[in-house]
Design an enzyme around this catalytic site. Structure first.
Site, mmCIF file in Angstrom:
data_model
loop_
_atom_site.group_PDB
_atom_site.id
_atom_site.type_symbol
_atom_site.label_atom_id
_atom_site.label_comp_id
_atom_site.label_asym_id
_atom_site.label_seq_id
_atom_site.Cartn_x
_atom_site.Cartn_y
_atom_site.Cartn_z
ATOM 1 N N ASP A 62 36.410 44.435 33.816
ATOM 2 C CA ASP A 62 37.076 45.658 34.405
ATOM 3 C C ASP A 62 36.297 46.653 33.649
ATOM 4 O O ASP A 62 36.115 47.704 34.321
ATOM 5 C CB ASP A 62 38.398 45.584 34.167
ATOM 6 C CG ASP A 62 38.803 45.288 32.798
ATOM 7 O OD1 ASP A 62 38.093 44.401 31.951
ATOM 8 O OD2 ASP A 62 39.819 45.673 32.264
ATOM 9 N N THR A 63 35.821 46.686 32.346
ATOM 10 C CA THR A 63 35.153 47.809 31.573
ATOM 11 C C THR A 63 33.613 48.039 32.238
ATOM 12 O O THR A 63 33.569 49.080 32.449
ATOM 13 C CB THR A 63 34.926 47.249 30.213
ATOM 14 O OG1 THR A 63 36.176 47.058 29.585
ATOM 15 C CG2 THR A 63 34.374 48.380 29.313
#
Length: 433
Positions: A62-63
């Site tokens: 997700d980063t």
């Protein structure tokens, strides 16, 4: 706009996301997909769509997607969350929520909002850019960045690069196939089109795949002569050409077949073919459009008369000629097509100009006269110039003469050209629409 859709799902929502993508496969196929590890694999295996995968959620996938939001490559994020049973190791939506708010990126967190997001995306037009990286003499990276700068705020831009190993018409045909498949499965709100960026060879090759498809063609000229763009009044600078595409105004024009090869501009027999052959890639790289003038002067000293049998709509004429040009469209600089002073690309007819100069001096007079005709848009009055019209034309010569079609040598006579009325849909400036 950006071309990627990001897909993320908590464990209990992965099947729901996969099924959602499958249900709306035609729309998702128009975008580049990026997803966290396992989610991406599931979507790829179930739908057959291409998906770029980043790390799984627990490992920071997700980063990685958050970084792409900051970079401006994400058009929308679909993150199906499990509000009741989310596990500690699963991605946290709060970071993505903040970034989507800051960068104005749509974010869906359940199926209802996901439907709203894809409805919005479905109304966005997709432009498939076929980009020739060796066209012209400019800075290729800067030119591509400029195109993105002017188009991506308005359309979903997908880029394909040409290469020496793959025929550009085949590349365009594959995109046409995908567009037709997507259109059959959608409501047609977000129509797709193709953009050709390069010289006349690139434009002609792409256009050949679009004849009689109804799919619009955008043109961003970056070649040496850019004859087709000039003939149609399309700006030859990138910002202006992109603005023409963004306006979305189209015009239906004629094309032609020359010995069964698609033709946008013209076929030249004799002088023009020899001139184009002399203006090779090295000369064009060094001199630009002046290469054609240099080659033309050289050819004027060498060109000889040949016997031509010209059949127009079943009527045959025999004469001596030094140049025969059969034009569907032509800019003023294509002087040997200017027997009528201008060439119409919407009348369903071919313009035939025959020059029969016997000496270099007569040849120079013919060129000067035809150029004057182009500037004044009045027919030539030179006794060594004949102008004719027809829906189809066949030329045989003795001895055989080289043939050039849209800037490419295709062989020698005989040559047969047939007009294909109203067969190509192009983005055109307002004054030419």
């Amino acid at each position: 706009m950006a071309a990627h859709i990001a897909l993320i799902a908590h464990d209990n929502k992965k099947d729901a996301l996969v099924n959602f993508v499958q249900q709306h496969k035609s729309l998702f196929s128009r975008y580049d997909l990026i997803a966290t590890g396992q989610t991406g694999e599931l979507v790829r295996n179930k739908t057959g769509l291409a998906v770029d995968t980043v790390f799984s959620g627990p490992l920071g996938g997700d980063t990685q997607i958050a970084t792409q939001i900051i970079d401006g490559t994400i058009a929308a994020v679909i993150f199906l969350i499990d509000p009741l049973y989310a596990q500690p190791h699963e991605p946290d939506i709060r970071t993505l929520l903040r970034l989507c708010e800051v960068y104005n990126v749509p974010l869906a967190i359940n199926l209802a909002t996901a439907k709203a997001v894809i409805k919005l995306l479905g109304k966005t037009k997709t432009g498939h850019l076929i980009f020739n990286p060796v066209a012209g003499q400019g800075n290729v990276e800067r030119e591509l960045d400029l195109i993105k700068e002017h188009l991506q705020s308005e359309i979903n831009l997908k880029i394909t690069f040409t290469s020496a190993e793959v025929n550009v018409t085949d590349q365009a045909k594959e995109i046409v196939k995908r567009i037709k498949q997507a259109n059959e499965q959608s409501d047609g709100e977000g129509d797709s089109f193709i953009i050709a960026s390069g010289g006349d060879g690139t434009v002609s090759g792409v256009a050949a795949a679009l004849v009689n498809t109804g799919i619009p063609l955008g043109i961003i000229p970056r070649g040496t002569a850019n004859a087709f763009s000039v003939a149609l009044g399309i700006p030859t600078q990138i910002p202006g050409a992109c603005q023409t595409i963004n306006r979305g105004i189209t015009k239906v024009v004629d094309t032609a077949l020359c010995n069964d090869i698609p033709m946008l501009l013209l076929a030249g027999v004799g002088f023009e073919a020899e001139m184009v052959e002399k203006a090779d890639r090295e000369l064009k790289n060094n001199l630009g459009v002046m290469a054609y003038i240099f080659a033309g002067i050289q050819q004027a000293r060498e060109q000889e008369l040949f016997e031509a049998h010209i059949e127009i709509d079943s009527e045959t004429t025999t004469m001596e000629a030094s140049a025969i040009t059969i034009a569907n469209a032509a800019p003023p600089t294509s002087v040997f097509a200017q027997g009528a002073g201008q060439v119409s690309f919407t009348d369903g007819l071919l313009d035939i100009t025959v020059a029969s100069s016997q000496t270099a001096l007569q040849g120079l007079q013919v060129v000067t006269n035809l150029f004057t005709s182009a500037l004044s848009k009045n027919p030539s009055d030179n006794e060594n110039v004949l102008h004719l019209y027809g829906e189809s034309i066949k030329v045989t010569t003795s001895p055989p003469q080289k043939i050039v079609v849209d800037g490419e040598i295709i062989g020698t006579t005989p040559v047969e050209v047939k007009c294909l009325p109203k067969s190509l849909n192009i983005f055109a400036p307002v004054e030419n629409s």
